[in-house]
Design a protein around this motif. Structure first.
Motif, PDB file in Angstrom:
ATOM      1  N   THR A  64       0.850  -1.187   0.000  1.00 26.25           N
ATOM      2  CA  THR A  64       0.000   0.000   0.000  1.00 26.25           C
ATOM      3  C   THR A  64       0.883   1.234   0.000  1.00 26.25           C
ATOM      4  O   THR A  64       1.817   1.332   0.801  1.00 26.25           O
ATOM      5  CB  THR A  64      -0.923   0.018   1.237  1.00 26.25           C
ATOM      6  N   VAL A  65       0.585   2.167  -0.904  1.00 26.00           N
ATOM      7  CA  VAL A  65       1.320   3.425  -0.948  1.00 26.00           C
ATOM      8  C   VAL A  65       0.930   4.239   0.285  1.00 26.00           C
ATOM      9  O   VAL A  65      -0.258   4.457   0.537  1.00 26.00           O
ATOM     10  CB  VAL A  65       0.999   4.227  -2.232  1.00 26.00           C
ATOM     11  N   SER A  66       1.937   4.633   1.078  1.00 20.66           N
ATOM     12  CA  SER A  66       1.699   5.451   2.266  1.00 20.66           C
ATOM     13  C   SER A  66       2.973   6.214   2.584  1.00 20.66           C
ATOM     14  O   SER A  66       4.055   5.850   2.125  1.00 20.66           O
ATOM     15  CB  SER A  66       1.295   4.589   3.463  1.00 20.66           C
ATOM     16  N   ARG A 104       5.769   7.524  -2.704  1.00 20.43           N
ATOM     17  CA  ARG A 104       5.808   7.852  -4.129  1.00 20.43           C
ATOM     18  C   ARG A 104       6.815   8.986  -4.333  1.00 20.43           C
ATOM     19  O   ARG A 104       6.759  10.006  -3.645  1.00 20.43           O
ATOM     20  CB  ARG A 104       4.420   8.288  -4.572  1.00 20.43           C
ATOM     21  N   HIS A 105       7.725   8.794  -5.278  1.00 24.02           N
ATOM     22  CA  HIS A 105       8.711   9.815  -5.629  1.00 24.02           C
ATOM     23  C   HIS A 105       8.611  10.066  -7.130  1.00 24.02           C
ATOM     24  O   HIS A 105       8.873   9.164  -7.931  1.00 24.02           O
ATOM     25  CB  HIS A 105      10.138   9.361  -5.281  1.00 24.02           C
ATOM     26  N   ASP A 106       8.208  11.281  -7.506  1.00 20.98           N
ATOM     27  CA  ASP A 106       8.086  11.629  -8.919  1.00 20.98           C
ATOM     28  C   ASP A 106       9.386  12.239  -9.421  1.00 20.98           C
ATOM     29  O   ASP A 106       9.935  13.150  -8.794  1.00 20.98           O
ATOM     30  CB  ASP A 106       6.929  12.613  -9.126  1.00 20.98           C
ATOM     31  N   LEU A 110       8.529   4.025  -6.529  1.00 23.19           N
ATOM     32  CA  LEU A 110       7.895   3.683  -5.255  1.00 23.19           C
ATOM     33  C   LEU A 110       9.000   3.223  -4.322  1.00 23.19           C
ATOM     34  O   LEU A 110       9.603   2.161  -4.529  1.00 23.19           O
ATOM     35  CB  LEU A 110       6.839   2.606  -5.456  1.00 23.19           C
ATOM     36  N   GLY A 111       9.324   4.037  -3.327  1.00 26.48           N
ATOM     37  CA  GLY A 111      10.411   3.743  -2.409  1.00 26.48           C
ATOM     38  C   GLY A 111       9.907   3.050  -1.161  1.00 26.48           C
ATOM     39  O   GLY A 111       8.933   3.478  -0.550  1.00 26.48           O
ATOM     40  N   ALA A 127      14.074  -6.095   2.122  1.00 27.28           N
ATOM     41  CA  ALA A 127      14.818  -6.592   0.969  1.00 27.28           C
ATOM     42  C   ALA A 127      14.619  -5.711  -0.263  1.00 27.28           C
ATOM     43  O   ALA A 127      15.266  -5.919  -1.271  1.00 27.28           O
ATOM     44  CB  ALA A 127      14.395  -8.020   0.646  1.00 27.28           C
ATOM     45  N   LEU A 128      13.729  -4.723  -0.186  1.00 26.68           N
ATOM     46  CA  LEU A 128      13.457  -3.870  -1.331  1.00 26.68           C
ATOM     47  C   LEU A 128      13.975  -2.467  -1.076  1.00 26.68           C
ATOM     48  O   LEU A 128      13.906  -1.961   0.030  1.00 26.68           O
ATOM     49  CB  LEU A 128      11.943  -3.789  -1.577  1.00 26.68           C
ATOM     50  N   ASP A 129      14.470  -1.850  -2.098  1.00 24.02           N
ATOM     51  CA  ASP A 129      14.846  -0.447  -2.017  1.00 24.02           C
ATOM     52  C   ASP A 129      13.765   0.376  -2.688  1.00 24.02           C
ATOM     53  O   ASP A 129      13.119   1.212  -2.075  1.00 24.02           O
ATOM     54  CB  ASP A 129      16.201  -0.236  -2.676  1.00 24.02           C
ATOM     55  N   SER A 130      13.538   0.102  -3.972  1.00 26.16           N
ATOM     56  CA  SER A 130      12.492   0.806  -4.709  1.00 26.16           C
ATOM     57  C   SER A 130      12.172   0.037  -5.982  1.00 26.16           C
ATOM     58  O   SER A 130      12.946  -0.809  -6.427  1.00 26.16           O
ATOM     59  CB  SER A 130      12.940   2.231  -5.060  1.00 26.16           C
ATOM     60  N   VAL A 131      11.015   0.332  -6.536  1.00 28.75           N
ATOM     61  CA  VAL A 131      10.602  -0.197  -7.841  1.00 28.75           C
ATOM     62  C   VAL A 131       9.965   0.959  -8.607  1.00 28.75           C
ATOM     63  O   VAL A 131       9.438   1.899  -8.006  1.00 28.75           O
ATOM     64  CB  VAL A 131       9.590  -1.367  -7.732  1.00 28.75           C
ATOM     65  N   THR A 132      10.011   0.873  -9.908  1.00 29.74           N
ATOM     66  CA  THR A 132       9.329   1.891 -10.696  1.00 29.74           C
ATOM     67  C   THR A 132       7.845   1.563 -10.744  1.00 29.74           C
ATOM     68  O   THR A 132       7.448   0.406 -10.544  1.00 29.74           O
ATOM     69  CB  THR A 132       9.869   1.962 -12.140  1.00 29.74           C
TER      70      THR A 132
END
Length: 139
Positions: free
Chosen positions: A38-40, A46-48, A55-56, A64-69
């Motif tokens: 969930t985006v929060s 969210r980074h534009d 999505l950071g 284990a995740l840094d970011s995904v587009t």
């Protein structure tokens, strides 16, 4: 909640996502599309950027995740979002119960004709109606 398969159908039909707080999504890669995020502001921000939306992931939940587009993600719109996207095509939602079984039917006007879409989950019925609406509108 709609299925990943229905979300892919909506995306492939032409539905575009502009991530907003409260939106749910999965990472669109085999083997990692079981976890819903969930985006929060606290967990997934969210980074534009000029090159696109990222999505950071923050905190230990997504260690284990840094970011995904956003392009690597698949939006799972909520029932209210699907209803809103149907806009003026939306006619109504009915609920029918028979014993243990409940069926939700969404009626939408597509090309001047009222069509019905039924499912146990109202979000799925909305999603199927929206997929048909988008497909017809872009044909």
């Amino acid at each position: 909640m709609i299925t990943v398969e229905l979300a892919k159908t909506l995306r492939d039909a032409g539905l575009r996502w502009h991530p907003a707080t409260g939106d749910r999504f999965v990472i669109d890669k085999p083997g990692v599309d079981d976890d819903v995020y969930t985006v929060s502001e606290m967990t997934v921000e969210r980074h534009d950027h000029p090159s696109g939306t990222i999505l950071g992931f923050n905190g230990t939940t997504e260690w284990a995740l840094d970011s995904v587009t956003a392009d690597e993600s698949l939006w799972l719109p909520r029932e209210d979002q699907l209803r809103e996207l149907l806009g003026p095509a939306f006619v109504g939602l009915t609920r029918m119960a028979s014993g243990d079984r409940v069926v939700h039917t969404v009626t939408a006007t597509i090309d001047g004709v009222d069509r019905t879409f039924a499912a146990a989950d109202p979000a799925v019925a909305y999603g199927e109606a929206l997929a048909a609406y988008i497909t017809h509108a872009l044909a």
